[in-house]
Design an enzyme around this catalytic site. Structure first.
Site, PDB file in Angstrom:
ATOM      1  N   GLY A  10       0.750  -1.237   0.000  1.00 58.36           N
ATOM      2  CA  GLY A  10       0.000   0.000   0.000  1.00 58.36           C
ATOM      3  C   GLY A  10       0.781   1.288   0.000  1.00 58.36           C
ATOM      4  N   THR A  36      -1.844  -6.516  -1.669  1.00 56.46           N
ATOM      5  CA  THR A  36      -2.632  -6.235  -0.471  1.00 56.46           C
ATOM      6  C   THR A  36      -3.840  -5.395  -0.863  1.00 56.46           C
ATOM      7  OG1 THR A  36      -1.478  -4.174   0.065  1.00 56.46           O
ATOM      8  CG2 THR A  36      -0.528  -6.235   0.924  1.00 56.46           C
ATOM      9  N   ALA A  38      -4.712  -2.617   0.392  1.00 58.37           N
ATOM     10  CA  ALA A  38      -4.309  -1.210   0.308  1.00 58.37           C
ATOM     11  C   ALA A  38      -3.660  -0.897  -1.033  1.00 58.37           C
ATOM     12  CB  ALA A  38      -3.356  -0.877   1.454  1.00 58.37           C
ATOM     13  N   HIS A  93      -1.808 -19.202  -1.094  1.00 60.16           N
ATOM     14  CA  HIS A  93      -0.453 -18.705  -0.845  1.00 60.16           C
ATOM     15  C   HIS A  93       0.591 -19.805  -1.001  1.00 60.16           C
ATOM     16  CE1 HIS A  93      -1.826 -19.843   3.275  1.00 60.16           C
ATOM     17  NE2 HIS A  93      -0.565 -20.203   3.453  1.00 60.16           N
ATOM     18  N   ASN A 111       4.617  -0.614   6.494  1.00 56.94           N
ATOM     19  CA  ASN A 111       3.799  -1.554   7.254  1.00 56.94           C
ATOM     20  C   ASN A 111       4.170  -3.001   6.913  1.00 56.94           C
ATOM     21  OD1 ASN A 111       1.492  -2.322   8.963  1.00 56.94           O
ATOM     22  ND2 ASN A 111       0.485  -2.868   7.052  1.00 56.94           N
ATOM     23  N   THR A 112       4.257  -3.301   5.636  1.00 53.04           N
ATOM     24  CA  THR A 112       4.577  -4.671   5.233  1.00 53.04           C
ATOM     25  C   THR A 112       6.022  -5.013   5.542  1.00 53.04           C
ATOM     26  OG1 THR A 112       2.897  -4.517   3.487  1.00 53.04           O
ATOM     27  CG2 THR A 112       4.477  -6.319   3.333  1.00 53.04           C
ATOM     28  N   ASN A 145       7.333   7.416   2.802  1.00 56.82           N
ATOM     29  CA  ASN A 145       7.682   8.793   3.137  1.00 56.82           C
ATOM     30  C   ASN A 145       9.095   8.863   3.700  1.00 56.82           C
ATOM     31  OD1 ASN A 145       7.709  10.853   5.673  1.00 56.82           O
ATOM     32  ND2 ASN A 145       6.624  11.738   3.933  1.00 56.82           N
ATOM     33  N   ALA A 201       4.842  11.979  -3.450  1.00 52.30           N
ATOM     34  CA  ALA A 201       3.444  12.278  -3.739  1.00 52.30           C
ATOM     35  C   ALA A 201       2.814  13.166  -2.675  1.00 52.30           C
ATOM     36  CB  ALA A 201       2.658  10.980  -3.874  1.00 52.30           C
ATOM     37  N   CYS A 202       3.307  13.046  -1.425  1.00 55.57           N
ATOM     38  CA  CYS A 202       2.765  13.852  -0.324  1.00 55.57           C
ATOM     39  C   CYS A 202       3.272  15.281  -0.345  1.00 55.57           C
ATOM     40  CB  CYS A 202       3.123  13.192   1.005  1.00 55.57           C
ATOM     41  SG  CYS A 202       4.911  13.099   1.308  1.00 55.57           S
TER      42      CYS A 202
END
Length: 230
Positions: A10, A36, A38, A93, A111-112, A145, A201-202
């Site tokens: 994500g 995922t 996301a 899987h 996160n992943t 980020n 992108a942010c």
């Protein structure tokens, strides 16, 4: 050529998943994507492989998306209709792990990355990771980020994954470039494709953007060649 399993997580950089899929298929590889939930906010799974002819699904693989993209819900086909697992049914899987010659997670979000480092397996992608044959190659291309990339957890998680991939102990004080260089030099099965610096992108400017598609493709080719030579 090889069977490439492309993991998509994500990060906003998941917008590049279709281009990476196209690059790998253009190189002659068979490619499947495990994404995922996301990740699918940033690309349309149904757009993957549109320019390729329809191909028979691999034995045991069940998907509503013509065998190119697999999502969490594909682990439980028919569940929404009230169907239940029957002994002898395939486990997605595991089937993906058996099929793949290499597992490349690009983009790999923060996160992943944390999940992979500690062995959590709460979705199809992380279940593939937990079930992965550790003798087969892996490519990880982080994208996040800048401050997330610079967080101490990131280096800690990369060192942990590298240790499990045969790189041994990597000193904690190393900066980004020497850390990734040591991982890539010392692990026989793991290659990390470092993120690059740009306006994200942010709107922030700094390291964290996904590496170029060609660089990720080259890293996958390199690891496949190393595996074949071993």
């Amino acid at each position: 050529m090889a069977n490439v399993l492309l993991g998509a997580t994500g990060s906003v950089a998941a917008v590049r998943v279709p281009a990476l899929f196209d690059s790998l298929t253009a190189a002659g590889h068979a490619v499947k994507v495990v994404a995922t939930n996301a990740a699918t906010y940033f690309f349309d799974p149904k757009a993957i492989g549109q320019n390729l002819p329809s191909t028979p699904k691999e034995p045991g693989l069940k998907s509503a998306l013509d065998g190119f993209v697999f999502l969490d819900e594909d682990e439980w086909p028919g569940r929404d209709a009230g169907e239940r697992y029957q002994r002898g049914d395939s486990v997605l899987h595991i089937e993906l792990r058996k099929w793949a010659d290499i597992f490349a997670v690009a983009p790999l979000d923060a996160n992943t990355l944390a999940k992979l480092a500690v062995g959590l397996c709460d979705n199809c992608l992380t279940c593939v990771w937990r079930a992965w044959d550790v003798t087969r190659p892996v490519v990880l291309a982080p994208a996040m980020n800048t401050l997330m990339w610079q967080n101490p957890f990131t280096r800690r998680h990369l060192r942990s994954i590298a240790a499990d991939a045969g790189a041994g102990h990597i000193p904690a004080h190393l900066g980004d470039e020497p850390l990734i260089q040591q991982i890539n030099d010392r692990s026989p099965t793991l290659r990390v494709v470092a993120p690059v610096s740009k306006q994200l992108a942010c709107g922030d400017v700094g390291v964290g953007a996904l590496a170029d598609v060609s660089e990720i493709t080259n890293a996958i080719q390199h690891m496949l060649g190393r595996a074949q030579a071993a």
